[in-house]
Motif scaffolding. Structure first.
Motif, PDB file in Angstrom:
ATOM      1  N   ASP A 116       0.920  -1.366   0.204  1.00  0.00           N
ATOM      2  CA  ASP A 116       0.127  -0.302   0.084  1.00  0.00           C
ATOM      3  C   ASP A 116       0.880   1.184   0.096  1.00  0.00           C
ATOM      4  N   ARG A 117       2.377   1.044   0.043  1.00  0.00           N
ATOM      5  CA  ARG A 117       3.136   2.206  -0.151  1.00  0.00           C
ATOM      6  C   ARG A 117       3.246   2.977   1.223  1.00  0.00           C
ATOM      7  N   GLN A 118       2.474   2.482   2.145  1.00  0.00           N
ATOM      8  CA  GLN A 118       2.485   3.301   3.605  1.00  0.00           C
ATOM      9  C   GLN A 118       3.871   3.358   4.199  1.00  0.00           C
ATOM     10  N   TRP A 119       4.583   2.000   4.017  1.00  0.00           N
ATOM     11  CA  TRP A 119       5.616   2.039   4.660  1.00  0.00           C
ATOM     12  C   TRP A 119       6.938   1.636   3.643  1.00  0.00           C
ATOM     13  N   GLY A 160       6.970   5.386   7.821  1.00  0.00           N
ATOM     14  CA  GLY A 160       5.765   4.893   7.518  1.00  0.00           C
ATOM     15  C   GLY A 160       4.573   5.343   8.357  1.00  0.00           C
ATOM     16  N   ARG A 161       3.522   4.958   8.180  1.00  0.00           N
ATOM     17  CA  ARG A 161       2.266   5.612   8.880  1.00  0.00           C
ATOM     18  C   ARG A 161       1.541   4.253   9.521  1.00  0.00           C
ATOM     19  N   PRO A 164      -3.527   7.439   9.221  1.00  0.00           N
ATOM     20  CA  PRO A 164      -3.272   8.641   8.586  1.00  0.00           C
ATOM     21  C   PRO A 164      -2.520   9.693   9.211  1.00  0.00           C
ATOM     22  N   GLU A 167       2.782   9.127  12.128  1.00  0.00           N
ATOM     23  CA  GLU A 167       3.851   8.560  11.355  1.00  0.00           C
ATOM     24  C   GLU A 167       5.039   8.238  12.349  1.00  0.00           C
TER      25      GLU A 167
END
Length: 294
Positions: A116-119, A160-161, A164, A167
């Motif tokens: 998910d490209r969050q990390w 990452g998050r 939302p 962080e």
């Protein structure tokens, strides 16, 4: 001192998922130093000593990048470097004719992102070898290129998050291998761990957006035990410090106030180490800054 340099680098696509990077760097450096001395408690005569150093070296670099997917990439790099034996006020009779130190650095690493490209995470294993290490020969009081040492270790970074609004950032380095390979008289012992070389070090930081206007953060910094210059037989303990942050963004979205509190507990720790003493790290510090956009 004066210097000129030239750098050439090329990135070549050698296969759909493979890239090759190669580079050469040429440096030409010249240092001139004049010292003036007069006898103690006398007006003269003035004695002038002049020292000159000229260095011309080529540094080489090569790397390979493999990216099988947009979320995964792997790299290997090898490079050599140098540093001069005297610059500015450190140039003198003992090192004016000493060639530069040389070093070789090898690294294998990876960058891996979550689906998910969050990390995003970065990993690297490395080995650095210092060849022709600069040392002072006490028998003749001259700087020589007589030593050799190497270190090997692992680096890890993560960002990452969790949500939302939340962080997280972290960085860690582990250097289990560190060794004096060639010792000199009056220097560090053969086979010993080099001075100023902690086995563990890193930072951790997190921020949370409480409201669109208010953001807070906290972090830790740590370093394991290490010995001072030339390993005189003592070491300093490991330490951890904590930092806090609060930020407020005004309604018109152009002015932001940020408050930082570093070393919250006012911990006393040894930061810069020398053979006979240490310099303590910064104590508790409060800073308030304003950022105004035009």
């Amino acid at each position: 001192s004066k210097g000129i340099g030239a750098y050439a680098q090329d990135l070549v696509q050698i296969a759909p998922d493979w890239k090759l990077l190669a580079g050469l760097r040429y440096d030409s450096l010249r240092g001139d130093y004049d010292s003036f001395a007069i006898p103690t408690a006398a007006a003269g005569p003035v004695t002038t000593s002049t020292y000159k150093m000229k260095v011309s070296e080529v540094s080489k670099r090569v790397g390979v990048l493999y990216q099988p997917t947009p979320l995964h990439s792997f790299h290997f790099s090898a490079a050599n470097s140098f540093n001069t034996s005297g610059d500015a006020y450190s140039l003198g009779a003992t090192n004016a004719n000493t060639p530069p130190e040389q070093a070789i650095n090898i690294e294998f690493g990876a960058k891996i992102d979550s689906d998910d490209r969050q990390w995003t995470t970065r990993y690297a294993v490395f080995r650095s070898t210092k060849l022709h290490e600069r040392n002072t020969d006490p028998t003749v009081n001259l700087t020589t290129l007589s030593g050799k040492r190497h270190v090997a270790g692992f680096e890890f970074d993560i960002a990452g998050r969790i949500t939302p609004a939340w962080e997280v950032f972290g960085s860690y380095m582990w250097m289990p291998v560190a060794k004096i390979d060639s010792a000199v008289t009056g220097g560090e012992a053969l086979g010993a761990r080099p001075s100023l070389m902690p086995e563990h070090s890193g930072t951790a930081w997190t921020t949370y957006q409480i409201t669109p206007k208010i953001r807070v953060g906290a972090g830790l910094n740590f370093r394991s035990s290490q010995t001072p210059n030339r390993n005189p037989g003592w070491s300093v303990p490991s330490w951890i410090t904590a930092d806090l942050m609060a930020e407020y963004k005004f309604d018109f979205d152009k002015l932001t106030l940020k408050a930082n509190l570093s070393n919250v507990t006012n911990k006393l720790y040894a930061d810069q180490l020398y053979t006979g003493h240490y310099i303590a790290g910064a104590g508790r510090i409060f800073q308030l800054t304003a950022n105004l956009k035009f």
